[in-house]
Design an enzyme around this catalytic site. Structure first.
Site, PDB file in Angstrom:
ATOM      1  N   GLY A   2      18.785 -60.279 -29.442  1.00  0.00           N
ATOM      2  CA  GLY A   2      17.764 -61.625 -29.259  1.00  0.00           C
ATOM      3  C   GLY A   2      17.285 -62.066 -30.772  1.00  0.00           C
ATOM      4  O   GLY A   2      17.460 -61.583 -31.574  1.00  0.00           O
ATOM      5  N   GLU A   3      17.077 -63.440 -30.465  1.00  0.00           N
ATOM      6  CA  GLU A   3      16.469 -64.073 -31.847  1.00  0.00           C
ATOM      7  C   GLU A   3      15.184 -63.945 -32.234  1.00  0.00           C
ATOM      8  O   GLU A   3      14.643 -64.205 -33.256  1.00  0.00           O
ATOM      9  CB  GLU A   3      16.618 -65.702 -31.499  1.00  0.00           C
ATOM     10  N   LYS A   4      14.454 -63.058 -31.419  1.00  0.00           N
ATOM     11  CA  LYS A   4      13.041 -62.504 -31.720  1.00  0.00           C
ATOM     12  C   LYS A   4      13.207 -61.848 -33.304  1.00  0.00           C
ATOM     13  O   LYS A   4      12.607 -61.921 -33.905  1.00  0.00           O
ATOM     14  CB  LYS A   4      12.579 -61.858 -30.841  1.00  0.00           C
ATOM     15  N   ASP A   5      14.228 -60.927 -33.422  1.00  0.00           N
ATOM     16  CA  ASP A   5      14.589 -60.248 -34.565  1.00  0.00           C
ATOM     17  C   ASP A   5      15.490 -61.006 -35.289  1.00  0.00           C
ATOM     18  O   ASP A   5      16.674 -60.441 -35.357  1.00  0.00           O
ATOM     19  CB  ASP A   5      14.969 -58.722 -34.269  1.00  0.00           C
ATOM     20  N   LEU A  58      12.920 -51.236 -21.911  1.00  0.00           N
ATOM     21  CA  LEU A  58      13.584 -52.795 -21.719  1.00  0.00           C
ATOM     22  C   LEU A  58      12.298 -53.730 -20.888  1.00  0.00           C
ATOM     23  O   LEU A  58      11.465 -53.231 -20.090  1.00  0.00           O
ATOM     24  CB  LEU A  58      14.711 -52.516 -20.403  1.00  0.00           C
ATOM     25  N   HIS A 106      15.281 -58.146 -22.742  1.00  0.00           N
ATOM     26  CA  HIS A 106      16.771 -57.276 -22.668  1.00  0.00           C
ATOM     27  C   HIS A 106      17.306 -57.797 -21.393  1.00  0.00           C
ATOM     28  O   HIS A 106      18.718 -57.954 -21.410  1.00  0.00           O
ATOM     29  CB  HIS A 106      16.369 -55.743 -22.556  1.00  0.00           C
ATOM     30  N   SER A 113       8.217 -58.100 -26.559  1.00  0.00           N
ATOM     31  CA  SER A 113       8.661 -57.025 -27.238  1.00  0.00           C
ATOM     32  C   SER A 113       7.997 -55.743 -26.642  1.00  0.00           C
ATOM     33  O   SER A 113       7.137 -55.624 -25.986  1.00  0.00           O
ATOM     34  CB  SER A 113       7.829 -57.268 -28.578  1.00  0.00           C
ATOM     35  N   SER A 114       8.869 -54.652 -27.014  1.00  0.00           N
ATOM     36  CA  SER A 114       8.531 -53.338 -26.276  1.00  0.00           C
ATOM     37  C   SER A 114       7.146 -52.867 -27.036  1.00  0.00           C
ATOM     38  O   SER A 114       6.399 -52.173 -26.261  1.00  0.00           O
ATOM     39  CB  SER A 114       9.598 -52.266 -26.767  1.00  0.00           C
TER      40      SER A 114
END
Ligand code: PAF
Length: 254
Positions: free
Chosen positions: A148-151, A34, A38, A186-187
């Site tokens: 999330g809008e990242k993905d 996280l 997150h 991002s992780s």
């Protein structure tokens, strides 16, 4: 601060869910590791619901490369600290055999957008994502799910699945959280060296400022990045770029 209850089996999840049947439940599905992105989803869920559930499950069916799955960061202690700080009520942490009693004989297919972008370079990826998200939603039974809008492609496909399969839940897309230099959290960023991390801020700068995708690709390639894809679709620019062996994705509205 109260620690969340940790539910490690389907039976525990179902029993606990029955105990909060009269309350509104917000859900944040994750694969752990996280970060602030997150945390922002957990905060929003906490603001909008009586109860917040976080799931942590590194889902093997969405990894098309075993190396990538093996390298995925696992940070349980930090994740529980983050969940506690954000007031999460329950953490669902199931095993593979619990989530896939059929050993993945049954799955969800989407025959359109899932074949483009990340779906083109990672065959089977979205089949794994949609299948696990459907299973998680069925178990957690949330009124709202925060993603999330990242993905963005994932978010879009999950919204469409929820509509197509009449799931009684609402998918809420939340803004991408970025470092001060623009790099999307991002992780996978934890796998970058300091130098790679600094250089990666060029991805966001370039996709937001380049006049077109050809110009954006040229800038990034000159800077030493390998492009997986960089395309404009329906007023959004999507990019997947390799920084060393780490593949980073980002997107911006046009
Ligand atoms: O975005 C992720 O972390 C994963 O794809 C998800 C939605 C938790 C499914 O495994």
């Amino acid at each position: 601060m109260k620690s969340p209850v940790v539910l490690k089996t389907i039976a525990e999840m179902i029993q606990w869910r029955r105990s909060v049947v009269d309350q509104s439940v917000g859900f944040v599905p994750t694969m752990g590791a996280l970060h602030e992105g997150h945390a922002s989803l957990l905060k929003k869920s906490g603001d909008e619901n009586d109860i917040t559930v976080l799931s942590i499950f590194v889902n093997p069916t969405q990894f098309n490369q075993t190396q990538d799955l093996a390298k995925y960061p696992r940070t349980w202690d930090e994740d529980i600290r983050c969940a506690t700080a954000e007031g999460v009520d329950a953490v669902f942490y199931p095993s593979f055999t619990d989530m896939y009693p059929d050993n993945y004989i049954f799955s969800v297919h989407e025959n359109d957008f899932s074949h483009l972008l990340c779906g083109a370079s990672r065959p089977g990826h979205f089949q794994g994502v949609l299948t696990i998200v459907l299973k998680l939603i069925n178990l957690v039974q949330p009124q709202k799910v925060y993603m999330g809008e990242k993905d963005y492609q994932q978010l879009h496909l999950i919204k469409k699945m929820v509509q197509a399969l009449f799931l009684p839940t609402q998918i809420i897309g939340c803004p991408t959280i970025r470092n001060a230099d623009g790099l999307a959290l991002s992780s996978r960023n934890t796998r970058l060296s300091d130098d790679e991390r600094d250089r990666s801020s060029l991805i966001y700068k370039t996709i937001t400022t380049a006049a077109n995708t050809t110009e954006a690709k040229t800038i990034l390639e000159k800077a030493g990045f390998k492009i997986d894809y960089l395309v404009d679709i329906e007023n959004r620019r999507y990019a997947a770029v390799y920084v060393g062996d780490v593949r980073l994705i980002d997107n911006v509205p046009l």
